[in-house]
Design a protein around this motif. Structure first.
Motif, PDB file in Angstrom:
ATOM      1  N   GLU A  42      66.021  29.680 116.669  1.00  0.00           N
ATOM      2  CA  GLU A  42      65.973  29.802 118.134  1.00  0.00           C
ATOM      3  C   GLU A  42      64.708  29.191 118.706  1.00  0.00           C
ATOM      4  O   GLU A  42      64.734  28.466 119.685  1.00  0.00           O
TER       5      GLU A  42
ATOM      6  N   GLY B  12      69.134  43.357 117.781  1.00  0.00           N
ATOM      7  CA  GLY B  12      69.607  42.361 118.731  1.00  0.00           C
ATOM      8  C   GLY B  12      70.849  42.809 119.484  1.00  0.00           C
ATOM      9  O   GLY B  12      71.444  42.056 120.237  1.00  0.00           O
TER      10      GLY B  12
ATOM     11  N   PHE C  35      73.784  43.560 118.287  1.00  0.00           N
ATOM     12  CA  PHE C  35      75.066  43.166 117.711  1.00  0.00           C
ATOM     13  C   PHE C  35      75.814  44.369 117.177  1.00  0.00           C
ATOM     14  O   PHE C  35      75.221  45.374 116.805  1.00  0.00           O
ATOM     15  N   LYS C  36      77.139  44.221 117.117  1.00  0.00           N
ATOM     16  CA  LYS C  36      77.969  45.244 116.491  1.00  0.00           C
ATOM     17  C   LYS C  36      78.786  44.567 115.413  1.00  0.00           C
ATOM     18  O   LYS C  36      79.370  43.521 115.656  1.00  0.00           O
TER      19      LYS C  36
ATOM     20  N   GLY D  52      84.008  29.621 109.997  1.00  0.00           N
ATOM     21  CA  GLY D  52      83.810  30.544 111.115  1.00  0.00           C
ATOM     22  C   GLY D  52      85.082  30.780 111.918  1.00  0.00           C
ATOM     23  O   GLY D  52      85.080  31.541 112.882  1.00  0.00           O
TER      24      GLY D  52
ATOM     25  N   ASP E 138      90.053  32.043 117.268  1.00  0.00           N
ATOM     26  CA  ASP E 138      88.709  32.259 117.823  1.00  0.00           C
ATOM     27  C   ASP E 138      87.707  32.052 116.680  1.00  0.00           C
ATOM     28  O   ASP E 138      88.086  32.023 115.513  1.00  0.00           O
ATOM     29  N   THR E 139      86.435  31.872 117.030  1.00  0.00           N
ATOM     30  CA  THR E 139      85.433  31.716 115.978  1.00  0.00           C
ATOM     31  C   THR E 139      84.421  32.853 116.048  1.00  0.00           C
ATOM     32  O   THR E 139      84.218  33.442 117.104  1.00  0.00           O
ATOM     33  N   PHE E 140      83.780  33.115 114.912  1.00  0.00           N
ATOM     34  CA  PHE E 140      82.777  34.175 114.848  1.00  0.00           C
ATOM     35  C   PHE E 140      81.662  33.940 115.843  1.00  0.00           C
ATOM     36  O   PHE E 140      81.244  32.812 116.086  1.00  0.00           O
ATOM     37  N   GLY E 141      81.147  35.049 116.361  1.00  0.00           N
ATOM     38  CA  GLY E 141      79.904  35.006 117.115  1.00  0.00           C
ATOM     39  C   GLY E 141      78.997  36.051 116.507  1.00  0.00           C
ATOM     40  O   GLY E 141      79.110  36.372 115.327  1.00  0.00           O
ATOM     41  N   GLY E 142      78.141  36.611 117.320  1.00  0.00           N
ATOM     42  CA  GLY E 142      77.263  37.678 116.854  1.00  0.00           C
ATOM     43  C   GLY E 142      76.476  37.223 115.641  1.00  0.00           C
ATOM     44  O   GLY E 142      76.281  36.033 115.406  1.00  0.00           O
ATOM     45  N   GLY E 143      76.041  38.186 114.835  1.00  0.00           N
ATOM     46  CA  GLY E 143      75.293  37.831 113.636  1.00  0.00           C
ATOM     47  C   GLY E 143      76.167  37.082 112.634  1.00  0.00           C
ATOM     48  O   GLY E 143      75.681  36.348 111.780  1.00  0.00           O
TER      49      GLY E 143
ATOM     50  N   GLY F 284      78.337  34.633 113.086  1.00  0.00           N
ATOM     51  CA  GLY F 284      78.315  33.185 113.248  1.00  0.00           C
ATOM     52  C   GLY F 284      77.166  32.600 112.441  1.00  0.00           C
ATOM     53  O   GLY F 284      77.300  31.573 111.766  1.00  0.00           O
ATOM     54  N   GLU F 285      76.050  33.289 112.500  1.00  0.00           N
ATOM     55  CA  GLU F 285      74.869  32.835 111.775  1.00  0.00           C
ATOM     56  C   GLU F 285      75.052  32.939 110.256  1.00  0.00           C
ATOM     57  O   GLU F 285      74.607  32.062 109.519  1.00  0.00           O
TER      58      GLU F 285
ATOM     59  N   VAL G 285      77.683  32.528 108.589  1.00  0.00           N
ATOM     60  CA  VAL G 285      78.466  31.384 108.135  1.00  0.00           C
ATOM     61  C   VAL G 285      77.673  30.078 108.293  1.00  0.00           C
ATOM     62  O   VAL G 285      77.563  29.290 107.362  1.00  0.00           O
ATOM     63  N   GLN G 286      77.088  29.890 109.485  1.00  0.00           N
ATOM     64  CA  GLN G 286      76.402  28.616 109.739  1.00  0.00           C
ATOM     65  C   GLN G 286      75.188  28.394 108.847  1.00  0.00           C
ATOM     66  O   GLN G 286      74.894  27.277 108.455  1.00  0.00           O
TER      67      GLN G 286
ATOM     68  N   GLY H   7      91.379  28.536 121.430  1.00  0.00           N
ATOM     69  CA  GLY H   7      91.601  29.384 120.265  1.00  0.00           C
ATOM     70  C   GLY H   7      93.012  29.216 119.726  1.00  0.00           C
ATOM     71  O   GLY H   7      93.220  29.037 118.523  1.00  0.00           O
TER      72      GLY H   7
ATOM     73  N   ALA I 174      84.234  23.372 115.061  1.00  0.00           N
ATOM     74  CA  ALA I 174      84.319  24.837 114.993  1.00  0.00           C
ATOM     75  C   ALA I 174      82.919  25.449 114.905  1.00  0.00           C
ATOM     76  O   ALA I 174      82.672  26.546 115.417  1.00  0.00           O
ATOM     77  N   GLN I 175      81.987  24.724 114.263  1.00  0.00           N
ATOM     78  CA  GLN I 175      80.602  25.224 114.212  1.00  0.00           C
ATOM     79  C   GLN I 175      79.990  25.254 115.607  1.00  0.00           C
ATOM     80  O   GLN I 175      79.143  26.099 115.908  1.00  0.00           O
TER      81      GLN I 175
ATOM     82  N   CYS J 217      81.715  25.848 118.432  1.00  0.00           N
ATOM     83  CA  CYS J 217      82.272  27.065 119.059  1.00  0.00           C
ATOM     84  C   CYS J 217      81.460  28.266 118.591  1.00  0.00           C
ATOM     85  O   CYS J 217      81.021  29.098 119.389  1.00  0.00           O
ATOM     86  N   SER J 218      81.288  28.345 117.263  1.00  0.00           N
ATOM     87  CA  SER J 218      80.647  29.515 116.677  1.00  0.00           C
ATOM     88  C   SER J 218      79.175  29.609 117.089  1.00  0.00           C
ATOM     89  O   SER J 218      78.672  30.703 117.370  1.00  0.00           O
TER      90      SER J 218
ATOM     91  N   HIS K 262      79.163  31.019 120.527  1.00  0.00           N
ATOM     92  CA  HIS K 262      79.525  32.446 120.516  1.00  0.00           C
ATOM     93  C   HIS K 262      78.402  33.301 119.932  1.00  0.00           C
ATOM     94  O   HIS K 262      78.200  34.436 120.331  1.00  0.00           O
ATOM     95  N   THR K 263      77.697  32.753 118.957  1.00  0.00           N
ATOM     96  CA  THR K 263      76.604  33.503 118.334  1.00  0.00           C
ATOM     97  C   THR K 263      75.503  33.776 119.349  1.00  0.00           C
ATOM     98  O   THR K 263      74.958  34.871 119.429  1.00  0.00           O
ATOM     99  N   LYS K 264      75.219  32.779 120.130  1.00  0.00           N
ATOM    100  CA  LYS K 264      74.078  32.878 121.027  1.00  0.00           C
ATOM    101  C   LYS K 264      74.436  33.504 122.374  1.00  0.00           C
ATOM    102  O   LYS K 264      73.634  34.214 122.970  1.00  0.00           O
TER     103      LYS K 264
ATOM    104  N   ARG L 105      77.655  35.029 123.437  1.00  0.00           N
ATOM    105  CA  ARG L 105      78.747  35.981 123.640  1.00  0.00           C
ATOM    106  C   ARG L 105      78.435  37.281 122.918  1.00  0.00           C
ATOM    107  O   ARG L 105      78.066  37.269 121.749  1.00  0.00           O
TER     108      ARG L 105
ATOM    109  N   GLU M 269      79.629  41.134 121.439  1.00  0.00           N
ATOM    110  CA  GLU M 269      80.865  41.686 120.883  1.00  0.00           C
ATOM    111  C   GLU M 269      81.440  42.678 121.886  1.00  0.00           C
ATOM    112  O   GLU M 269      80.704  43.257 122.666  1.00  0.00           O
TER     113      GLU M 269
END
Lengths: 293, 183
Positions: free
Chosen positions: A55, A223, A225-226, A252, A258-263, A265-266, A268-269, B40, B169-170, B172-173, B176-178, B180, B182
């Protein structure tokens, strides 16, 4: 052990605790490490994800962004070869003790935000691999911010009690009668890739509820996250199978598109997308069938 | 005319996505969610082909690229007016304090969409492979030190479709990570 007792003891008995020994003897490690294997393990284990401030545009492994916990903010250390602010003047034995036991070279405990509990079963060979991989990282002569926690959590010696109560052995030992793939997946999920660090609920003292809440999800991650439940039952209920799960760990992309977000996404990335297809399938195989629970 | 577009969008939402109807979103928020849901749905539909489980069909790639292109770039940004994240939205406040990063991700997705469109005829490539940035034996990258090349449309369009799909897809993710939360 009651949480209140723990806190009182943590606040009151710190001077005594300073002398309470926690380190296990560290044997000399003379094995020759493999840089490629070490880098792979560092990726899978999240060392790079946590110890790089992506970040903030920080350099690789020069120290992470802060982890805001219920107890205050903890910063992941500079792990570059800089002797002043990194681990450039450490021995491999210091490194082994930090990673497997969560202790500084002087035997002071690290905060459990550092996921060492999951690395306890790393073999000497794995430590040697990690060590040589970290030796390839250019030095960064910059300190990380000072970790800032409220008393009694500011007292690292108080963590010795925390360790006594909540430092659980990882569930990485192979289970006989299960396939090699399943056991490989189990070692990765329960060990290196530390899925339970986020997916298991913590009690009020920040200890993982390993007996009642394993993989049942966690609503209060750093942070804000859930993490949802990822027991086999929960995964099946949300439409996952071995194939879609291993694919999600690569890309992801979830079954819904849909793709992962939250922790996640990280995770996986910065981690699982660098793993081999075989390892991702092994992890998914174990996750969809955590049948020895 | 505006009214018609709106009811049309709303009726699609009711038909196609009970989730959104259930969340009770309206107006720009509904439009935004529908845009995301359209991407999606398209991603879900095309994933098996991108993984090599179904025969490759360049036209499907072109159509998919068009869906992403419609909903990314400035079109996506327009659906995030400042401060528009009251429930049922799960968009985070940082979108507007870090608008620059948010816009970069939105425009990156658009660039990937265009590249996918251009690359569609190149064929799928190795669907089993990862996104190309990993096990090349490049240790600097494994330990986090890779130089990030600028992703221009031209360099991207020379990549294989499966690689572009995984990398988009990375994007998108990453967003979403930054940006969005949950539910």
């Amino acid at each position: 052990m009651g949480v209140v007792a723990l806190m009182v003891a943590g606040a009151g008995g710190i001077t005594g605790l300073r002398l309470y020994p926690v380190a296990n003897p560290v044997e000399a490690i003379t094995l020759i490490g493999d840089v490629g294997a070490g880098a792979y393990l560092a990726r899978a284990s999240g060392c790079i994800a946590c110890h790089t401030n992506v970040e903030g545009g920080g350099l690789p492994l020069a120290g992470g962004a802060g982890f805001e916990t219920q107890f205050g903010t903890v910063y992941a250390a500079n792990l570059t070869t800089d002797p002043e602010f990194g681990i450039g003047d450490w021995s491999i034995e210091d490194f082994a003790k930090a990673v497997r036991q969560g202790l500084t070279p002087d035997d002071v405990p690290y905060y459990p935000v550092f996921t060492y509990a999951f690395y306890q079963d790393f073999s000497d060979q794995q430590i040697a691999d990690l060590w040589v991989a970290f030796q390839t990282v250019a030095p960064v002569n910059e300190p990380v911010p000072i970790t800032d926690l409220a008393f009694p959590f500011s007292e690292r010696d108080g963590l010795k009690l925390w360790r006594a109560a909540f430092l659980h052995a990882p569930r990485t030992t192979p289970v006989s009668g299960q396939s090699d793939i399943w056991n490989r997946g189990r070692a990765l999920v329960e060990g290196a890739t530390h899925c339970a660090a986020c997916h298991t609920e913590r009690n009020i003292a920040g200890g993982r509820k390993v007996y009642t809440g394993r993989m049942e999800g966690n609503d209060v991650l750093p942070g804000g996250f859930k993490a949802p439940a990822i027991t086999s039952t929960a995964l099946v209920a949300s439409g996952w199978d071995v194939d879609s799960l291993s694919y999600a760990l690569q890309t992801g992309i979830m079954p819904s598109g849909d793709t992962f977000g939250g922790g996640m996404g990280e995770v996986v990335q910065m981690g699982t997308r660098f793993m081999t297809q075989e390892d991702r399938i092994a992890m998914a195989t174990y996750l969809m069938d955590q049948s020895d629970e | 005319m505006k009214f018609r577009t709106f009811t049309f969008a709303a009726s699609i939402a009711v038909l196609a996505t009970t989730a959104v109807a259930h969340k009770g979103a309206t107006g720009v928020l509904l439009e935004r969610m529908n845009g995301m849901l359209a991407m999606g749905k398209a991603t879900k539909a095309i994933a098996p082909m991108m993984r090599g489980l179904e025969d490759y069909d360049a036209d499907r790639t072109t159509d998919y690229a068009a869906v992403l292109q419609t909903h990314s770039g400035d079109a996506m940004l327009a659906l995030f007016p400042e401060g528009m994240n009251a429930a049922p939205s799960v968009a985070k406040d940082v979108i507007w304090t870090n608008w620059e990063d948010f816009s970069v991700l939105s425009s990156q997705l658009e660039t990937y969409a265009m590249a996918l469109g251009l690359a569609a005829q190149n064929g799928l490539g190795d669907a089993g492979a990862s996104d190309g940035s990993m096990m090349d034996g490049d240790m600097a990258d494994m330990m986090g030190g890779a130089v990030v090349e600028e992703k221009t449309l031209q360099t991207l369009a020379s990549l294989s479709v499966s690689t572009l799909f995984a990398q988009s897809a990375q994007v998108c993710s990453a967003c979403h990570t930054k940006f969005r939360a949950e539910d």
